[in-house]
Scaffold this motif. Structure first.
Motif, short mmCIF file in Angstrom:
data_model
loop_
_atom_site.label_atom_id
_atom_site.label_comp_id
_atom_site.label_asym_id
_atom_site.label_seq_id
_atom_site.Cartn_x
_atom_site.Cartn_y
_atom_site.Cartn_z
N HIS A 1 26.48 21.98 -2.46
CA HIS A 1 26.59 20.53 -2.43
C HIS A 1 25.38 19.89 -1.73
O HIS A 1 24.90 20.38 -0.71
CB HIS A 1 27.88 20.16 -1.71
CG HIS A 1 27.98 18.73 -1.30
ND1 HIS A 1 27.82 18.31 -0.01
CD2 HIS A 1 28.24 17.62 -2.02
CE1 HIS A 1 27.97 17.02 0.06
NE2 HIS A 1 28.23 16.58 -1.15
N GLN A 2 24.86 18.79 -2.32
CA GLN A 2 23.72 18.08 -1.76
C GLN A 2 23.95 16.58 -1.86
O GLN A 2 24.44 16.09 -2.88
CB GLN A 2 22.43 18.46 -2.51
CG GLN A 2 21.17 17.82 -1.97
CD GLN A 2 19.94 18.23 -2.77
OE1 GLN A 2 19.97 18.23 -3.99
NE2 GLN A 2 18.88 18.60 -2.08
N GLY B 1 21.03 -1.06 -4.53
CA GLY B 1 21.47 0.11 -3.80
C GLY B 1 21.76 -0.27 -2.36
O GLY B 1 21.78 -1.46 -2.00
N PRO B 2 22.03 0.72 -1.50
CA PRO B 2 21.95 2.15 -1.81
C PRO B 2 23.14 2.65 -2.62
O PRO B 2 24.25 2.12 -2.52
CB PRO B 2 21.93 2.80 -0.43
CG PRO B 2 22.70 1.84 0.43
CD PRO B 2 22.38 0.47 -0.09
N ILE B 3 22.89 3.68 -3.41
CA ILE B 3 23.93 4.42 -4.10
C ILE B 3 24.01 5.80 -3.43
O ILE B 3 22.99 6.49 -3.31
CB ILE B 3 23.61 4.59 -5.59
CG1 ILE B 3 23.56 3.22 -6.28
CG2 ILE B 3 24.63 5.50 -6.27
CD1 ILE B 3 22.99 3.27 -7.68
N THR B 4 25.19 6.16 -2.99
CA THR B 4 25.39 7.49 -2.42
C THR B 4 25.86 8.43 -3.52
O THR B 4 26.87 8.17 -4.17
CB THR B 4 26.41 7.46 -1.28
OG1 THR B 4 25.95 6.57 -0.27
CG2 THR B 4 26.61 8.84 -0.70
N ALA B 5 25.12 9.50 -3.73
CA ALA B 5 25.48 10.48 -4.76
C ALA B 5 25.63 11.86 -4.12
O ALA B 5 25.01 12.15 -3.10
CB ALA B 5 24.42 10.52 -5.86
N HIS B 6 26.45 12.69 -4.75
CA HIS B 6 26.62 14.07 -4.30
C HIS B 6 26.42 14.98 -5.50
O HIS B 6 27.00 14.75 -6.57
CB HIS B 6 28.01 14.28 -3.69
CG HIS B 6 28.22 13.50 -2.44
ND1 HIS B 6 28.68 12.20 -2.43
CD2 HIS B 6 28.03 13.84 -1.12
CE1 HIS B 6 28.76 11.76 -1.19
NE2 HIS B 6 28.38 12.73 -0.38
N LYS B 7 25.59 15.99 -5.31
CA LYS B 7 25.26 16.90 -6.40
C LYS B 7 25.76 18.30 -6.08
O LYS B 7 25.61 18.81 -4.96
CB LYS B 7 23.74 16.94 -6.63
CG LYS B 7 23.32 17.70 -7.87
CD LYS B 7 21.85 17.47 -8.19
CE LYS B 7 21.46 18.14 -9.50
NZ LYS B 7 20.06 17.83 -9.90
N TYR B 8 26.38 18.92 -7.09
CA TYR B 8 26.94 20.28 -6.97
C TYR B 8 26.31 21.16 -8.04
O TYR B 8 25.96 20.68 -9.13
CB TYR B 8 28.44 20.26 -7.17
CG TYR B 8 29.21 19.32 -6.28
CD1 TYR B 8 29.94 19.80 -5.18
CD2 TYR B 8 29.23 17.95 -6.52
CE1 TYR B 8 30.66 18.94 -4.37
CE2 TYR B 8 29.95 17.08 -5.70
CZ TYR B 8 30.66 17.57 -4.64
OH TYR B 8 31.36 16.72 -3.84
N ALA C 1 26.70 18.97 -11.34
CA ALA C 1 27.50 17.76 -11.49
C ALA C 1 27.09 16.77 -10.40
O ALA C 1 26.84 17.17 -9.26
CB ALA C 1 28.99 18.05 -11.39
N GLU C 2 26.98 15.51 -10.78
CA GLU C 2 26.68 14.45 -9.82
C GLU C 2 27.84 13.47 -9.78
O GLU C 2 28.35 13.07 -10.82
CB GLU C 2 25.39 13.71 -10.18
CG GLU C 2 24.14 14.51 -9.89
CD GLU C 2 22.87 13.67 -9.98
OE1 GLU C 2 22.97 12.42 -9.92
OE2 GLU C 2 21.78 14.26 -10.11
#
Length: 417
Positions: free
Chosen positions: A38-39, A171-178, A189-190
């Protein structure tokens, strides 16, 4: 570059209600992704309030990965493809319009979203975090590093420099990437969280059209086997996010300003009935007052409406519409109480006006959460994407309450009880 060498990014958008927890975190067990990978990402965009850059096919984005000290600044040009055979022709057209496809700073890929494809040409530079604080810093950086094709772009009488001066930072847009692997496919996946809503994009990559077709078909089959049916083929998470942010800002200032622009579907739950035991029940005294005040409020705020208004044939909805908009301006629409309801809601209104639907409680393809309050005569604001393309829920509103907040006590307090 031949079609056998070009890189493909294959994407599907999933229903967040199925794959996210109540805390908007990804259920990695459903899509076989590794939680350890996760990032977190911070994302910003530059565009005008009319999204002129996006409409011209350009995306100006900044992305900062957690723990890094440099923003990734990206200029992306998107060219829609009707068929994969058009890729080489599109590349030739881009060369003729000043793109140097041999430029080492230019990357190229085909974005395959659902069943739709686009050719993406991207330029990227890195900028220290310390250089970007104020909106003017962002504009200066995007102007300094703008590639030649973007500098040559024109918006009517405006060149890029003038257009950039009219932009804002979204923004800001907070995204999480797996990241992970599913049946031998490397995937990621984002999850983007914007203005209280979330979107989930699952992605895999392939080189060449043959491998891309195989990966696309396999990923689609795996998702269908999990009952994770993709949402709205051809949608763009960038477009979704920009519209969410734009509308969120409008609603903070004055929701009626947004409604005056037209282009939306306004779905009202009927006013308060005497009871809900049968289809022939009439509105209560309070319900009739609510319906009358709704028509008065929309007229007073000069909200443009497409006539006739559509109403469910069930008495409490029909009576609400006829009191609010007068009987001659109401069309009884049987589909509002049938499974085809969502097909109505994705149709676009005429230019400059809003379509109105008066019906009953609905979950809007699971975009309205079960615990989300949707009371009598509340309005769900929908952005239709066109026949067969679905729609987005923008906001759920009590217009009477909004009128009291923005304009003072101009409506009867009985209407908001």
């Amino acid at each position: 570059m031949s079609q056998s060498e070009i890189q493909y990014e294959i994407k599907f958008f999933l229903d967040g209600n199925q794959v996210l927890t109540d805390e908007h975190e990804l259920r990695v067990d459903l899509v076989h992704l590794d939680q350890a990978a996760h990032q977190q990402l911070d994302i910003r965009f530059l565009d005008t309030s009319a999204l002129d850059l996006q409409r011209a096919g350009w995306i100006l984005r900044g992305r900062l990965k957690q723990g890094k000290d440099q923003w990734e600044i990206t200029y992306k040009k998107r060219i829609g493809l009707i068929e994969s055979e058009n890729i080489e022709q599109s590349m030739k057209e881009m060369e003729e319009s000043s793109f140097d496809l041999n430029d080492p700073s230019l990357s190229m890929e085909v974005d395959w979203s659902g069943e739709h494809q686009s050719l993406n040409l991207s330029y990227e530079v890195k900028v220290n975090v310390s250089a970007l604080h104020h909106p003017d810093d962002w504009k200066a950086v995007f102007l300094k590093h703008a590639p030649k094709p973007l500098r040559r772009e024109r918006w009517g009488e405006l060149n890029f420099t003038t257009m950039l001066s009219q932009t804002s930072v979204f923004g800001p847009i907070t995204a999480h990437k797996y990241k992970g692997e599913w049946s031998g496919i490397q995937e990621s996946a984002e999850v983007w969280n914007v203005a209280g809503s979330s979107i989930v994009e699952i992605t895999t990559e392939a080189t060449g059209s043959v491998a891309a077709q195989s990966s696309h078909d396999l990923m689609k089959r795996l998702l269908q086997q999990q009952d994770l049916l993709p949402l709205q083929p051809g949608m763009s998470k960038t477009g979704w996010a920009l519209n969410k942010l734009l509308h969120a800002e409008d609603f903070v200032t004055d929701p009626f300003l947004l409604l005056r622009r037209g282009g939306y579907n306004l779905y009202f739950r009927h006013a308060q009935p005497e009871n809900t035991h049968d289809n022939d029940v009439m509105l209560s005294t309070l319900g009739r007052e609510q319906a009358w005040r709704l028509g008065e409020l929309l007229a007073a705020r000069k909200i443009p409406i497409q006539l006739p208004v559509s109403a469910s044939p069930i008495m409490r909805a029909r009576q609400t519409a006829e009191i609010a908009f007068s009987q001659q301006n109401v069309k009884i629409e049987p589909l509002l109480v049938q499974r085809e309801l969502d097909q109505l809601l994705e149709t676009t209104p005429e230019v400059g006006v809003n379509q109105i639907f008066v019906a009953h409680h609905h979950n809007f393809n699971n975009q309205l959460k079960p615990n989300k309050k949707f009371d009598y005569l509340n309005m769900v604001l929908l952005k239709p994407l066109g026949a067969g393309k679905g729609y987005n829920v923008v906001q759920v509103l009590n217009l009477f309450q909004e009128a009291l907040i923005k304009y003072g006590s101009t409506v009867s307090e009985a209407t908001i009880r």
